[in-house]
Design an enzyme around this catalytic site. Structure first.
Site, PDB file in Angstrom:
ATOM      1  N   LYS A 262      12.278 -27.480 -40.262  1.00  0.00           N
ATOM      2  CA  LYS A 262      12.968 -28.732 -40.602  1.00  0.00           C
ATOM      3  C   LYS A 262      13.317 -29.548 -39.363  1.00  0.00           C
ATOM      4  O   LYS A 262      14.187 -30.417 -39.408  1.00  0.00           O
ATOM      5  CB  LYS A 262      14.217 -28.438 -41.425  1.00  0.00           C
TER       6      LYS A 262
ATOM      7  N   GLU B 283      42.793  -3.441 -40.828  1.00  0.00           N
ATOM      8  CA  GLU B 283      42.684  -2.954 -42.204  1.00  0.00           C
ATOM      9  C   GLU B 283      42.128  -1.539 -42.175  1.00  0.00           C
ATOM     10  O   GLU B 283      41.752  -1.034 -41.108  1.00  0.00           O
ATOM     11  CB  GLU B 283      41.816  -3.892 -43.055  1.00  0.00           C
TER      12      GLU B 283
ATOM     13  N   HIS C 239      35.088  -5.202 -48.039  1.00  0.00           N
ATOM     14  CA  HIS C 239      34.388  -5.190 -46.749  1.00  0.00           C
ATOM     15  C   HIS C 239      33.610  -3.889 -46.582  1.00  0.00           C
ATOM     16  O   HIS C 239      34.086  -2.825 -46.955  1.00  0.00           O
ATOM     17  CB  HIS C 239      35.387  -5.298 -45.591  1.00  0.00           C
TER      18      HIS C 239
ATOM     19  N   THR D  82      27.604 -15.019 -41.402  1.00  0.00           N
ATOM     20  CA  THR D  82      26.880 -14.378 -42.502  1.00  0.00           C
ATOM     21  C   THR D  82      27.418 -12.986 -42.821  1.00  0.00           C
ATOM     22  O   THR D  82      27.643 -12.191 -41.911  1.00  0.00           O
ATOM     23  CB  THR D  82      25.394 -14.246 -42.138  1.00  0.00           C
TER      24      THR D  82
ATOM     25  N   ARG E  12      23.436 -24.820 -47.816  1.00  0.00           N
ATOM     26  CA  ARG E  12      24.638 -25.360 -48.447  1.00  0.00           C
ATOM     27  C   ARG E  12      25.875 -25.110 -47.589  1.00  0.00           C
ATOM     28  O   ARG E  12      26.625 -26.020 -47.262  1.00  0.00           O
ATOM     29  CB  ARG E  12      24.817 -24.738 -49.836  1.00  0.00           C
TER      30      ARG E  12
END
Lengths: 386, 351
Positions: free
Chosen positions: B43, B216, B254, B97, B19
């Site tokens: 595929k 961060e 995260h 990912t 998707r």
């Protein structure tokens, strides 16, 4: 996932690490029965995930099963740093000649697992690192794993005696298996004790598991302490939301962890206090939004009393997240049950126009600027307080 | 111009039939990226948005001469997908990912490093995992960043976040500051490309004039970046650190964003940047003004030729500089007028 001591001990035992006989108890009766089985003095330890259990009265010795009953009853009645004690570990008491520290953790900077060993065990290792850093010995584990000679070399200068060195090396090699095969972020033994008879045993177990690896460890699900989770935390986990409750009164619903942190920072910057960190993630469905609102309005009540949240901010920067999905989630939530507090919406990005139309049809508006949204939600929260 | 990707980028999409893979393939093509092949085992022979699908990366590379790959496969298969791309000698591997176990990423990281050492040409380069990818405005995009918020320009941006990156890119664009490349390096504890790598690339890129670094909480990458800037980066850098109000011991979304054992706090990172002479924005909306001021100082300096800046000026504190950038105080106004306040000279700061 942070394991409790008794769970960490189970994991240690599975890999053959030396732990003393014992079990977890939820009632004084169970504690007494375990003490009968152990047949000898036991130590009773509160199973809460905070440091300083001992100082708070959460660790006691008992020389008889009756005493174990009494001590367990006392400890189970405690609340340590806000956490009620629901379980105690009852384990054989050990005589201790010496306390060491041993841990394996990821060194993010060197990109290798790191073994840390100290002759100063039984105390806060961060304190040792501050005051006497020379007492911590470090060893980076090579990519192909830890070897026995490396483990022996680590302990030799401190333990000297051959029998102790080989026992400690055996413990470290097993702890390495726990860490590596078990997908741990931290595997720590503090204290690693030496008995007067010269036995090396693990007297505590602190284990943090890498949540991302849960799919290949079926056994982890059983360790998740559902009774310790609030309803909000459980709902967040079930719906795939990332949620941390904080102490403020401004609820925040944000997409993306970095933006969620920056939103909290901004709330604080403009004089407010965030009630939570909540990341609804990437491809957010309307259901996720509904769940987010349920969590924020409901969670304070889990711990008794009314919700502290006085206003809620949505901060959405649409990318994968579609603004219209979020808008649909908001109007569906409001249709199910009114929030009872003001709502401020900031959204921009993918399908923003459609989202604005959905909101407008329900009498809602949204700003496009993050700073504006934050200032507005703080003002609304203050009105509510007055 | 840009770093890592350009018009010669020929991209494979691993996981193209999924998707997310299919959706972002469409978006990347629409942005102008040359997507030459897709890969989904089993595929081969199908097509997605007109892009031919192959069973393996090796086949796709052989058929299309692809030189980059972007990965959308589910977390349990992502490490394998990275290795497969590296084995097929793909030069740039971008792993979108999220949720890879750290143990898997660690093994892949070192495998890539070994290959880089053997090849000696900086390839393959891994970006991510758990990152939004790259966007070179007007040229190409690899990953999931929304293209419309960016516009071409002189600012290089590197970030550990996803949507916060978009927020900052958007604010830069609104302020008239376009970007050379926006690079999301990912929010995991172990990532293929870190701040230091990105700074090296931006410093060497002739079209990047200023660099924005979005850090961060968690780890020490920001501290290392601050040291690196002090020693090796001549272009102006502006920093922001998310998570100033994050509590210790709690993972903030995260996997890498956690204050552990008292280290990895935003305060430490901000102090490290300031100590290295890097202006630090306290909130995202301060970033554009700080960038504009830094670029202005650089222009003034360039205009003044090789004239050295006096040590007293060079020691101007970071907070004073920040105030100047905000336009609080005379320094800011002078600077905005094209100014008599000389820039802090990097040359002067170094002994």
């Amino acid at each position: 996932m942070n394991l409790r001591e008794y769970q960490g001990r189970e994991l240690f035992a599975r890999y053959g690490l030396p732990v003393l006989p014992g079990q977890v108890a939820s009632t004084p009766e169970e504690a007494r029965d375990i003490a009968v089985q152990v047949a000898g003095p036991v130590v009773i330890k509160a199973q809460v995930m905070v440091g300083g259990r001992g100082k708070a009265g959460g660790v006691k010795l008992a020389s008889t099963p009756e005493e174990a009953f009494d001590r367990a009853r006392d400890i189970l009645a405690l609340t340590i740093k806000g956490l009620p004690v629901r379980k105690v570990l009852v384990a054989q008491a050990a005589e201790i000649a010496r306390e060491l520290y041993l841990a394996i953790v990821l060194d993010r900077s060197k990109k290798l697992p790191l073994v840390m060993f100290s002759s100063e065990g039984g105390v806060d290792i961060e304190e040792v690192a501050r005051s006497t850093p020379e007492k911590i010995v470090r060893l980076h584990v090579p990519l192909d794993g830890l070897r026995a000679y490396q483990a022996r070399a680590l302990f030799q200068p401190v333990l000297r005696e051959g029998a102790l060195v080989s026992q400690a090396a055996d413990v470290l090699l097993k702890l390495w298996r726990v860490y590596s095969d078990g997908d741990c972020q931290l595997a720590e033994i503090n204290p690693l004790a030496i008995t007067p008879a010269g036995k090396v045993i693990a007297l505590d177990a602190k284990v943090i598991l890498d949540d991302n690896a849960e799919y290949r460890h079926r056994e982890w699900e059983g360790w998740r302490d559902r009774e310790e989770e609030t309803a909000g935390e459980r709902l967040a986990r079930d719906k795939g939301l990332s949620y941390v409750k904080l102490e403020g009164d401004i609820g925040c619903v944000v997409n993306g962890a970095g933006l969620a942190m920056a939103t909290m920072d901004l709330v604080k910057h403009y004089g407010g206090e965030p009630a939570n960190f909540l990341d609804i993630g990437g491809s957010s469905s309307p259901e996720k939004v509904t769940a987010a609102l349920k969590i924020i309005t409901g969670d304070a009540r889990d711990r008794g009393g009314a919700s502290k949240v006085r206003a809620i901010l949505f901060n959405i920067f649409g990318g994968i997240t579609r603004c219209d999905d979020v808008a649909n989630g908001i109007v569906q939530s409001l249709a199910q049950s009114p929030l009872g507090v003001p709502l401020v919406i900031r959204l921009t990005g993918t399908n923003e126009e459609a989202a604005r139309k959905i909101l407008a049809d329900h009498g809602l508006t949204a700003t496009t600027k993050m700073d504006e949204g934050v200032r507005e939600v703080i003002a609304k929260a203050q009105e509510v307080t007055v | 111009m840009s770093i890592l990707i350009d018009k010669s980028t020929r991209l494979i999409v691993q996981g193209i039939t999924g998707r997310d893979g299919a959706f972002h393939t469409r978006q990347m093509i629409d942005y102008g990226t040359k997507v030459v092949a897709g890969v989904t085992p089993g595929k081969g022979g199908e097509q997605v948005h007109g892009v031919p699908v192959y069973d393996s990366v090796a086949e796709a590379v052989a058929a299309t001469k692809a030189n980059a790959s972007v990965i959308y496969v589910p977390a349990p298969f992502a490490a394998d997908a990275i290795e497969e791309a590296a084995d097929a000698r793909v030069g740039l591997i971008v792993c979108i990912t999220e949720g890879l176990p750290v143990r898997d990423t660690l093994a892949v990281y070192h495998s890539i490093e070994r290959r880089r050492a053997a090849n000696g040409n900086g390839k393959p380069r891994l970006v991510g995992p758990n990152c939004p990818g790259l966007l070179a405005p007007g040229i190409a995009k690899v990953g999931i960043m929304p293209g419309h918020i960016a516009k071409p320009g002189p600012v290089g941006l590197v970030s550990r976040s996803g949507t916060l990156t978009y927020e900052v890119v958007d604010q830069l664009t609104q302020a008239g500051l376009g970007q050379s490349t926006c690079l999301g390096i990912g929010g995991d504890p172990i990532i293929g490309t870190n701040f230091t790598d990105a700074l090296t690339l931006f410093e060497a890129d002739p079209h990047t004039e200023a660099i924005v670094l979005i850090g961060e909480i968690g780890g020490t990458d920001e501290e290392e970046a601050a040291q690196f800037v002090k020693r090796h980066v001549k272009k102006p850098v502006v920093a922001f650190v998310a998570g100033q109000t994050a509590p210790p011991g709690k993972r903030m979304g995260h996997a890498g964003a956690i204050i552990a054992g008292g280290t990895g706090t935003a305060a430490e990172k901000m102090a490290a940047f300031e100590a290295a002479g890097i202006p630090v924005a306290r909130i995202p909306s301060e970033i554009p003004a700080l960038v504009a001021a830094a670029m202005e100082r650089r222009r003034v300096r360039a205009g003044a030729g090789a004239r050295r800046v006096g040590p007293a000026r060079a020691k101007k504190s970071a907070s004073a500089r920040r105030n100047a950038a905000r336009g609080n105080g005379s320094g800011g106004r002078d600077a905005a007028r094209g100014g008599r306040v000389p820039a802090r000279g990097r040359a002067a700061r170094r002994p």
